[in-house]
Design a protein around this motif. Sequence first.
Motif, PDB file in Angstrom:
ATOM      1  N   ILE A 103       9.165   6.802  -9.134  1.00 43.65           N
ATOM      2  CA  ILE A 103       9.757   5.879  -8.163  1.00 43.65           C
ATOM      3  C   ILE A 103       9.285   4.452  -8.442  1.00 43.65           C
ATOM      4  CG2 ILE A 103       9.857   5.239  -5.711  1.00 43.65           C
ATOM      5  CD1 ILE A 103      11.449   7.767  -6.454  1.00 43.65           C
ATOM      6  N   ARG A 104       7.992   4.287  -8.732  1.00 43.60           N
ATOM      7  CA  ARG A 104       7.452   2.951  -8.981  1.00 43.60           C
ATOM      8  C   ARG A 104       7.992   2.340 -10.269  1.00 43.60           C
ATOM      9  NH1 ARG A 104       2.136   3.493  -9.792  1.00 43.60           N
ATOM     10  NH2 ARG A 104       1.900   5.706  -9.313  1.00 43.60           N
ATOM     11  N   ARG A 105       8.509   3.203 -11.151  1.00 41.15           N
ATOM     12  CA  ARG A 105       9.107   2.704 -12.399  1.00 41.15           C
ATOM     13  C   ARG A 105      10.607   2.447 -12.257  1.00 41.15           C
ATOM     14  NH1 ARG A 105       6.136   7.106 -16.383  1.00 41.15           N
ATOM     15  NH2 ARG A 105       4.043   6.136 -16.354  1.00 41.15           N
TER      16      ARG A 105
ATOM     17  N   ILE B 125       5.208  -7.231  -8.833  1.00 40.46           N
ATOM     18  CA  ILE B 125       4.149  -6.241  -8.771  1.00 40.46           C
ATOM     19  C   ILE B 125       4.101  -5.478 -10.085  1.00 40.46           C
ATOM     20  CG2 ILE B 125       4.168  -5.910  -6.273  1.00 40.46           C
ATOM     21  CD1 ILE B 125       6.084  -3.643  -6.576  1.00 40.46           C
ATOM     22  N   LYS B 126       2.969  -4.910 -10.359  1.00 44.81           N
ATOM     23  CA  LYS B 126       2.778  -4.208 -11.629  1.00 44.81           C
ATOM     24  C   LYS B 126       3.528  -2.885 -11.604  1.00 44.81           C
ATOM     25  CE  LYS B 126      -1.781  -6.178 -12.454  1.00 44.81           C
ATOM     26  NZ  LYS B 126      -3.219  -5.891 -12.696  1.00 44.81           N
TER      27      LYS B 126
ATOM     28  N   GLY C 147      12.324  -3.942  -7.695  1.00 49.28           N
ATOM     29  CA  GLY C 147      12.837  -5.283  -7.422  1.00 49.28           C
ATOM     30  C   GLY C 147      13.054  -5.504  -5.935  1.00 49.28           C
ATOM     31  N   GLN C 148      13.491  -4.479  -5.225  1.00 48.96           N
ATOM     32  CA  GLN C 148      13.699  -4.585  -3.776  1.00 48.96           C
ATOM     33  C   GLN C 148      12.371  -4.866  -3.065  1.00 48.96           C
ATOM     34  OE1 GLN C 148      15.585  -1.131  -2.124  1.00 48.96           O
ATOM     35  NE2 GLN C 148      15.516  -1.904  -0.030  1.00 48.96           N
TER      36      GLN C 148
ATOM     37  N   ALA D  35       0.837  -1.196   0.000  1.00 47.74           N
ATOM     38  CA  ALA D  35       0.000   0.000   0.000  1.00 47.74           C
ATOM     39  C   ALA D  35       0.880   1.256   0.000  1.00 47.74           C
ATOM     40  CB  ALA D  35      -0.915  -0.002   1.222  1.00 47.74           C
ATOM     41  N   TRP D  36       1.942   1.222   0.784  1.00 52.11           N
ATOM     42  CA  TRP D  36       2.871   2.363   0.807  1.00 52.11           C
ATOM     43  C   TRP D  36       3.520   2.544  -0.566  1.00 52.11           C
ATOM     44  CZ3 TRP D  36       8.141   2.346  -0.181  1.00 52.11           C
ATOM     45  CH2 TRP D  36       8.815   3.544   0.082  1.00 52.11           C
ATOM     46  N   TRP D  37       3.935   1.436  -1.171  1.00 47.68           N
ATOM     47  CA  TRP D  37       4.606   1.493  -2.472  1.00 47.68           C
ATOM     48  C   TRP D  37       3.679   2.086  -3.535  1.00 47.68           C
ATOM     49  CZ3 TRP D  37       9.110   1.441  -4.775  1.00 47.68           C
ATOM     50  CH2 TRP D  37       9.198   1.166  -6.133  1.00 47.68           C
ATOM     51  N   ASN D  38       2.428   1.734  -3.508  1.00 49.76           N
ATOM     52  CA  ASN D  38       1.481   2.232  -4.506  1.00 49.76           C
ATOM     53  C   ASN D  38       1.195   3.726  -4.346  1.00 49.76           C
ATOM     54  OD1 ASN D  38       1.177  -0.240  -5.806  1.00 49.76           O
ATOM     55  ND2 ASN D  38      -0.453  -0.906  -4.399  1.00 49.76           N
TER      56      ASN D  38
END
Length: 279
Positions: A260-262, A278-279, A268-269, A251-254
Amino acid sequence: MLRILIIIMVLMIGIIVGPMLSGHQGMVLIQMQGYRITMSVTTFVIVEIVLFGIVYFIYTVLKAIFNSHSILSEWLDYGSSKKATKRFETAQLSLLEGDTNKAIKLLDKSARFKNNRTLSHLQAAQIEIDHNHLEQASSHIQQINQPCPSEYQFAFSLIQLKLQLKLQQYESAYENVEKLLDKQPRNPEVLRLAYQFFTETRNFQEIIELLPAMFKTEIYPADQLTQIEQQVYAARINQLAGSVTSGELLAWWNEQPKTIRRNNDLKGQVEVYLGHQIK
């Protein structure tokens, strides 16, 4: 006071020479209850000069003894405003020339005059911090009258924060950082100090929230800021992986920016900790 003494002496000499040139020396009569003193004008003037000399000597001795910020030293008015300003200017020149010891001594003298006190102590504290003389820096900070004059408050808070970071006084430093970010959220020096504080206290999430302002104000070169961003996000992912559930980490990552998500390394981490892609 020396100028006043010279002016009075010139007037006294005029009082002597005037009657002498006119051929009438004149007399001085001092009468009090039970006392009657008569003397010539010349004698009176000589006595006055001697008395003023004694007063000036006492003034000089007291000025040397009370070399502090006491009420008496204020009354004695140690040094003129021009002298204090000259000392401050000479201190800046000495600092540029690399003679920090001389600069500190001049700033100490400049600080004895009330109009230059706060600025001189702030400058001296900054020099001492730069050279890791933390006790001396603390002394200069403590000698600034509180509350600090409003025109110096921002500079005072910055220098105080630098000293707090050097001394690792993180609780008081946190309050200072919050106040500075609230007042000057785009000031480069505030951002640098806030970044230093949050790095030392391992508060990576706060740094992440500072990153947009850090990039916008260009407090470091672009490539250095990119490297900082990569390191901070990697540290934050490690931090979260050890303290939250997989769902909370995802949830934090999204919630992070697309750039950043790209980022394949960071993505990978996160996937390693989640155990799936993850997408």
